[in-house]
Design an enzyme around this catalytic site. Structure first.
Site, PDB file in Angstrom:
ATOM      1  N   GLY A   1      -4.687   4.979  -3.302  1.00 21.61           N
ATOM      2  CA  GLY A   1      -3.879   3.863  -3.786  1.00 21.61           C
ATOM      3  C   GLY A   1      -2.414   4.228  -3.906  1.00 21.61           C
ATOM      4  CB  ALA A   2      -0.473   6.770  -2.155  1.00 21.58           C
TER       5      ALA A   2
ATOM      6  NE  ARG B   1      -0.250  -2.534  -0.062  1.00 20.26           N
ATOM      7  CZ  ARG B   1       0.155  -2.959  -1.269  1.00 20.26           C
ATOM      8  NH1 ARG B   1       0.736  -4.140  -1.393  1.00 20.26           N
ATOM      9  NH2 ARG B   1      -0.015  -2.205  -2.335  1.00 20.26           N
TER      10      ARG B   1
ATOM     11  CG  ASP C   1     -10.784  -1.711   0.941  1.00 21.03           C
ATOM     12  OD1 ASP C   1     -11.148  -1.116  -0.090  1.00 21.03           O
ATOM     13  OD2 ASP C   1     -10.591  -2.941   0.981  1.00 21.03           O
TER      14      ASP C   1
ATOM     15  CB  SER D   1      -8.015   0.868 -17.826  1.00 21.68           C
ATOM     16  OG  SER D   1      -7.490  -0.234 -18.545  1.00 21.68           O
TER      17      SER D   1
ATOM     18  CE1 TYR E   1      -9.431  -3.038 -14.026  1.00 23.80           C
ATOM     19  CE2 TYR E   1      -8.896  -3.457 -16.327  1.00 23.80           C
ATOM     20  CZ  TYR E   1      -8.690  -2.746 -15.156  1.00 23.80           C
ATOM     21  OH  TYR E   1      -7.755  -1.736 -15.124  1.00 23.80           O
TER      22      TYR E   1
ATOM     23  CB  VAL F   1       1.107   0.615 -16.509  1.00 26.99           C
ATOM     24  CG1 VAL F   1       2.157   1.350 -15.687  1.00 26.99           C
ATOM     25  CG2 VAL F   1       0.317   1.578 -17.368  1.00 26.99           C
TER      26      VAL F   1
ATOM     27  CB  THR G   1       2.115  -1.244 -11.562  1.00 28.48           C
ATOM     28  OG1 THR G   1       0.827  -1.742 -11.984  1.00 28.48           O
ATOM     29  CG2 THR G   1       2.420   0.046 -12.324  1.00 28.48           C
TER      30      THR G   1
END
Length: 252
Positions: free
Chosen positions: A9-10, A35, A60, A140, A153, A186, A188
């Site tokens: 996930g960079a 991406r 993915d 989290s 989640y 956070v 983001t």
């Protein structure tokens, strides 16, 4: 010889901030994300700025075969991973359980739990063969408590919390460190992804207080990873000063 950090996930947020920090600290990097354009742009910038060697793998994490083939096709030198940062994860929607979107549920479970497992399975075996390593799992506050409409989640991040403990037990005999970092709010792309591109709704999540930034989490991860060999930080919860728990935030 430079150490190697593999970061999932960079392409944005915490993952990108970790890539920047670890490059600054003279690590070479394996960067993954969906991406390719962002990965290649980041790799070029880090190489130019820090003279960092970077391998990119665009896939993915939900796709088991893609994870395995991309990693196994890396040259042998890139399999000497010292640090794995399991950062890829997301939230989709914020609905009560009876109104939940089944596709959203699948996306969260497949990314946050199964994706983490697929990556960890491959890389932990590299670490065992290398006789060392440190796995950092990004959890989290949602893995420590449950909040309204967070149901699936929160469940997925509770699973990360449990998997982190299980990994620590299973891998301790191999000298491999395992740590979970559990952030609160956070700022983001997290909320924008949760609300499926609704920038205005996402912005309101962080109104009226100073949230954590991706760089704060990256610095915390670096602190954990840079401890002496005999020190392992098993579990760390980090919050903005204005946030006491998942639902208590003091806003101006």
């Amino acid at each position: 010889m430079a150490k190697i950090a593999l970061i999932t996930g960079a392409t944005a947020g915490i993952g990108e901030a970790c890539a920047e920090l670890f490059a600054r600290e003279n690590y070479n990097l394996v960067l993954t994300g969906r991406r390719l354009d962002r990965l290649e742009k980041l790799a070029g910038r880090l190489n130019k700025k820090h003279n960092t060697e970077v391998a990119v793998c665009a896939f993915d994490v939900r796709d088991r075969e893609q994870v395995i083939s991309n990693f196994e096709n890396l040259p042998a030198k890139w399999k000497k991973v010292d640090v794995l940062i399991n950062n890829a994860g997301l939230s989709q929607g914020l609905d009560p359980i009876q109104n939940g979107n089944l596709d959203d549920w699948d996306t969260m479970i497949d990314t946050n739990i199964k994706g983490l497992l697929y990556v960890s399975k491959v890389v932990s075996n590299w670490m065992i063969a290398n006789g060392k390593g440190h796995i950092v799992n990004i959890g989290s506050i949602a893995g420590k408590e449950v909040y309204p409409n967070g149901n699936v989640y929160c469940a997925s991040k509770h699973a990360v919390d449990a998997l982190n403990k299980g990994m620590r037990i299973d891998l301790v005999q191999h000298g491999i460190k395992v740590t979970a970092i559990h952030p609160g709010a956070v700022e983001t792309e997290f909320s924008e992804v949760r609300f499926k591109g609704d920038k205005e709704r996402a912005k309101k999540v962080y109104d009226g207080f100073d949230p954590l930034m991706a760089e704060d989490i990256a610095e915390t991860i670096w602190f954990v990873v840079s401890r002496p060999k005999h020190v392992n930080i098993n579990d760390l919860l980090i919050m903005p000063t204005a946030q006491a728990n998942a639902t208590t935030i003091v806003r101006k």
